[in-house]
Design a protein around this motif. Structure first.
Motif, PDB file in Angstrom:
ATOM      1  N   GLY A 196       2.233   1.826  32.788  1.00  0.00           N
ATOM      2  CA  GLY A 196       3.503   1.284  32.344  1.00  0.00           C
ATOM      3  C   GLY A 196       4.603   1.310  33.378  1.00  0.00           C
ATOM      4  N   LEU A 197       5.338   0.200  33.463  1.00  0.00           N
ATOM      5  CA  LEU A 197       6.470   0.108  34.371  1.00  0.00           C
ATOM      6  C   LEU A 197       7.757   0.459  33.642  1.00  0.00           C
ATOM      7  N   VAL A 198       8.736   0.951  34.370  1.00  0.00           N
ATOM      8  CA  VAL A 198      10.054   1.226  33.801  1.00  0.00           C
ATOM      9  C   VAL A 198      11.101   0.576  34.694  1.00  0.00           C
ATOM     10  N   PRO A 199      12.321   0.317  34.167  1.00  0.00           N
ATOM     11  CA  PRO A 199      13.374  -0.254  35.027  1.00  0.00           C
ATOM     12  C   PRO A 199      13.577   0.594  36.274  1.00  0.00           C
ATOM     13  N   GLY A 200      13.681  -0.088  37.438  1.00  0.00           N
ATOM     14  CA  GLY A 200      13.824   0.621  38.697  1.00  0.00           C
ATOM     15  C   GLY A 200      12.494   0.918  39.360  1.00  0.00           C
ATOM     16  N   ALA A 201      11.412   0.318  38.853  1.00  0.00           N
ATOM     17  CA  ALA A 201      10.080   0.588  39.410  1.00  0.00           C
ATOM     18  C   ALA A 201      10.011   0.222  40.888  1.00  0.00           C
ATOM     19  N   HIS A 202      10.695  -0.871  41.284  1.00  0.00           N
ATOM     20  CA  HIS A 202      10.628  -1.293  42.699  1.00  0.00           C
ATOM     21  C   HIS A 202      11.308  -0.293  43.617  1.00  0.00           C
ATOM     22  N   GLU A 203      12.135   0.606  43.035  1.00  0.00           N
ATOM     23  CA  GLU A 203      12.769   1.664  43.819  1.00  0.00           C
ATOM     24  C   GLU A 203      11.965   2.957  43.759  1.00  0.00           C
ATOM     25  N   GLY A 204      10.829   2.907  43.082  1.00  0.00           N
ATOM     26  CA  GLY A 204       9.961   4.073  43.014  1.00  0.00           C
ATOM     27  C   GLY A 204      10.090   4.877  41.744  1.00  0.00           C
ATOM     28  N   LYS A 205      10.938   4.443  40.808  1.00  0.00           N
ATOM     29  CA  LYS A 205      11.096   5.190  39.565  1.00  0.00           C
ATOM     30  C   LYS A 205       9.819   5.109  38.738  1.00  0.00           C
ATOM     31  N   GLY A 206       9.432   6.250  38.146  1.00  0.00           N
ATOM     32  CA  GLY A 206       8.230   6.262  37.303  1.00  0.00           C
ATOM     33  C   GLY A 206       6.974   5.917  38.062  1.00  0.00           C
ATOM     34  N   LEU A 207       6.890   6.300  39.328  1.00  0.00           N
ATOM     35  CA  LEU A 207       5.725   5.932  40.167  1.00  0.00           C
ATOM     36  C   LEU A 207       5.597   4.425  40.295  1.00  0.00           C
ATOM     37  N   GLY A 208       6.756   3.740  40.203  1.00  0.00           N
ATOM     38  CA  GLY A 208       6.744   2.279  40.141  1.00  0.00           C
ATOM     39  C   GLY A 208       6.103   1.583  41.314  1.00  0.00           C
ATOM     40  N   ASN A 209       6.336   2.067  42.550  1.00  0.00           N
ATOM     41  CA  ASN A 209       5.747   1.389  43.704  1.00  0.00           C
ATOM     42  C   ASN A 209       4.236   1.376  43.639  1.00  0.00           C
ATOM     43  N   LYS A 210       3.663   2.475  43.186  1.00  0.00           N
ATOM     44  CA  LYS A 210       2.199   2.549  43.061  1.00  0.00           C
ATOM     45  C   LYS A 210       1.713   1.541  42.018  1.00  0.00           C
ATOM     46  N   SER A 231      13.391  -8.781  24.070  1.00  0.00           N
ATOM     47  CA  SER A 231      13.552  -9.904  25.009  1.00  0.00           C
ATOM     48  C   SER A 231      14.035  -9.406  26.367  1.00  0.00           C
ATOM     49  N   VAL A 232      14.711  -8.260  26.359  1.00  0.00           N
ATOM     50  CA  VAL A 232      15.189  -7.664  27.610  1.00  0.00           C
ATOM     51  C   VAL A 232      14.011  -7.283  28.504  1.00  0.00           C
ATOM     52  N   ASP A 233      12.914  -6.827  27.897  1.00  0.00           N
ATOM     53  CA  ASP A 233      11.746  -6.377  28.668  1.00  0.00           C
ATOM     54  C   ASP A 233      11.155  -7.512  29.503  1.00  0.00           C
ATOM     55  N   ILE A 234      11.154  -8.717  28.926  1.00  0.00           N
ATOM     56  CA  ILE A 234      10.553  -9.854  29.622  1.00  0.00           C
ATOM     57  C   ILE A 234      11.321 -10.143  30.909  1.00  0.00           C
ATOM     58  N   ALA A 235      12.659 -10.092  30.814  1.00  0.00           N
ATOM     59  CA  ALA A 235      13.486 -10.376  31.984  1.00  0.00           C
ATOM     60  C   ALA A 235      13.363  -9.287  33.035  1.00  0.00           C
ATOM     61  N   TRP A 236      13.431  -8.009  32.614  1.00  0.00           N
ATOM     62  CA  TRP A 236      13.450  -6.966  33.640  1.00  0.00           C
ATOM     63  C   TRP A 236      12.103  -6.756  34.305  1.00  0.00           C
ATOM     64  N   LEU A 237      11.008  -6.966  33.585  1.00  0.00           N
ATOM     65  CA  LEU A 237       9.715  -6.767  34.239  1.00  0.00           C
ATOM     66  C   LEU A 237       9.514  -7.790  35.359  1.00  0.00           C
ATOM     67  N   ARG A 238       9.874  -9.031  35.057  1.00  0.00           N
ATOM     68  CA  ARG A 238       9.751 -10.054  36.099  1.00  0.00           C
ATOM     69  C   ARG A 238      10.685  -9.745  37.257  1.00  0.00           C
ATOM     70  N   SER A 239      11.913  -9.292  36.944  1.00  0.00           N
ATOM     71  CA  SER A 239      12.875  -8.990  38.004  1.00  0.00           C
ATOM     72  C   SER A 239      12.392  -7.842  38.883  1.00  0.00           C
ATOM     73  N   GLU A 240      11.630  -6.901  38.311  1.00  0.00           N
ATOM     74  CA  GLU A 240      11.078  -5.802  39.112  1.00  0.00           C
ATOM     75  C   GLU A 240      10.091  -6.325  40.144  1.00  0.00           C
ATOM     76  N   ILE A 241       9.244  -7.260  39.733  1.00  0.00           N
ATOM     77  CA  ILE A 241       8.254  -7.825  40.662  1.00  0.00           C
ATOM     78  C   ILE A 241       8.957  -8.614  41.762  1.00  0.00           C
ATOM     79  N   VAL A 242       9.973  -9.416  41.367  1.00  0.00           N
ATOM     80  CA  VAL A 242      10.738 -10.177  42.359  1.00  0.00           C
ATOM     81  C   VAL A 242      11.440  -9.232  43.334  1.00  0.00           C
ATOM     82  N   ALA A 243      12.090  -8.184  42.801  1.00  0.00           N
ATOM     83  CA  ALA A 243      12.837  -7.246  43.652  1.00  0.00           C
ATOM     84  C   ALA A 243      11.911  -6.518  44.625  1.00  0.00           C
ATOM     85  N   TRP A 244      10.708  -6.208  44.159  1.00  0.00           N
ATOM     86  CA  TRP A 244       9.707  -5.532  44.995  1.00  0.00           C
ATOM     87  C   TRP A 244       9.345  -6.397  46.207  1.00  0.00           C
ATOM     88  N   ILE A 245       9.017  -7.671  45.954  1.00  0.00           N
ATOM     89  CA  ILE A 245       8.610  -8.567  47.033  1.00  0.00           C
ATOM     90  C   ILE A 245       9.804  -8.931  47.910  1.00  0.00           C
TER      91      ILE A 245
END
Length: 417
Positions: free
Chosen positions: A86-100, A134-148
């Motif tokens: 599971g991803l959480v907001p801020g995953a691209h910054e490493g929150k919740g082991l997000g980068n992995k 509906s918020v989840d749909i927007a932020w999950l995509r934004s995490e992937i965009v922010a990561w790349i």
């Protein structure tokens, strides 16, 4: 050699990803109502339902796949799935082991975003009530965009200087950067074609680079929105809101836990149920329909009788199915996957020693736009191919594309051309 398509399941903790995975496969991912139940990426084999070529040629009674199954022309074809923790907001910054977690999904060809439509789990996977999914749909995509985008902008100056120095094309430069996300030159070309940019890469502004990354994510990760837990009383209002915001062609309504329950009861002999169907038959139902044996089904206790009736009313009759089978079909549709049937003989459709008895033993899934030669490499590897035959032993050109009903039954003749 071309690899098999990989479908990634993504979403926040406790949205129902592991349940969805279990309902699509025979896997046993640990299911729990707390964040980070799944820590390591789990791969499993799901089964995509397609129309088999045996029905087209009226040979369904002789169709016996080597893998999966075929029932009256409806074939279950194995496809690889990846359940990313599971991803959480801020995953691209490493929150919740997000980068992995983000790194784990980079080779997925398409994504199934499992969303808790009930609104009973907040952004971090904690129990709540009245959350807006509906918020989840927007932020999950934004995490992937922010990561790349973050990875790209970090070195954009040197990328631009090298691009100018070697006189590369925009496709070549971007593919060098995007290859780590499982990209191909074809995906990069589709990205640039969609944007129709007139200025050269060295003149792109930061905003243009951001738009390129957004378009690339659309092309690289086509996403199905799987609205899960549709049987919850709060789901209707959330589904209505999301339906106004998203392309309806990408949305599937589902109840993974209902599908798991129905399959379990069917395996134990209490009900008659076909995966993805609208109908469930109990022993009493079959007796009423004129079968005195009740289909040899076991008698249900009162608790499970009530659960079956509630499931019929709340899910099957309202939505037409549990939606789980349709989730995988929608992902394959977004990818444009084409089933191709390699055979030994394109007149009898047999394969190997059993060709006189069984037909269409094998089926492979290839991406839209694949050529006959692409299929040959996928099936035969590096073996030299003398020529390739289609239906009726007619030779086909290696650069011909494949599609449903077009060059999708092939025989590869090994040897020198």
């Amino acid at each position: 050699m071309p690899r098999d398509p990989l479908i990634g399941l993504v979403g926040k903790p406790s949205a129902g990803k592991s349940s969805t995975m279990n309902s699509l496969t025979d896997a046993s991912s640990k299911v729990g109502n707390f964040p980070f139940t799944t820590i390591d990426p789990q791969r499993a084999i799901g089964y995509l339902q397609i129309d088999c070529a045996c029905a087209r040629h009226k040979l369904s009674d002789r169709c016996k796949p080597n893998y999966g199954a075929c029932v009256e022309g409806r074939r279950s074809v194995p496809i690889e799935l990846l359940d990313v923790a599971g991803l959480v907001p801020g995953a691209h910054e490493g929150k919740g082991l997000g980068n992995k977690f983000l790194d784990d999904l980079r080779h997925a060809d398409a994504l199934i975003h499992v969303v808790d439509a009930s609104g009973t789990v907040d952004a971090e996977g904690k129990e709540t009530r009245g959350y807006d999914p509906s918020v989840d749909i927007a932020w999950l995509r934004s995490e992937i965009v922010a990561w790349i985008l973050g990875n790209l902008m970090e070195k954009w100056g040197s990328i631009r200087r090298r691009h100018i120095a070697v006189k590369a094309t925009a496709t070549e430069t971007l593919q060098n950067q995007f290859s780590g996300y499982g990209s191909t030159a074809t995906i990069v070309n589709r990205t640039l074609d969609r944007m129709a940019l007139k200025e050269p890469l060295e003149a792109w502004s930061d905003e243009t680079v951001k738009q390129v990354v957004n378009t690339f994510v659309d092309e690289k990760f086509p996403t199905v929105i799987a609205l899960n837990k549709i049987d919850h009383p709060d789901a209707d209002k959330n589904i209505a809101k999301i339906a106004k915001m998203q392309d309806p062609k990408t949305i599937v309504l589902c109840s993974a836990i209902s599908e798991i329950f129905l399959r379990k009861m069917a395996k134990q002999g209490y009900i008659k149920y076909v995966e993805g169907s609208e109908f469930v038959d109990t022993r009493e139902d079959l007796i009423e329909q004129g079968d005195p044996t009740g289909g040899n089904l076991k008698e249900l206790d009162d608790k499970n009788k009530n659960r079956i009736e509630n499931l019929r009313d709340m899910v099957l009759y309202r939505f037409g199915s549990t939606g789980v089978v349709q989730v995988l079909s929608k992902a394959a549709e977004l990818l444009g996957l084409v089933p191709v049937f390699p055979v030994r003989n394109t007149s009898t459709f047999g394969s190997g020693a059993a060709e006189s008895k069984f037909v269409f033993r094998d089926c492979v899934l290839v991406k839209k736009g694949s050529t006959v030669a692409d299929v040959a490499r996928k099936v035969m590897g590096d073996a030299p191919i003398a020529y390739i035959e289609g239906v009726g032993n007619m030779r086909v050109a290696e650069d011909d594309t494949v599609g449903v009903g077009k060059n999708d039954i092939l025989s590869f003749k090994v040897g020198r051309a």
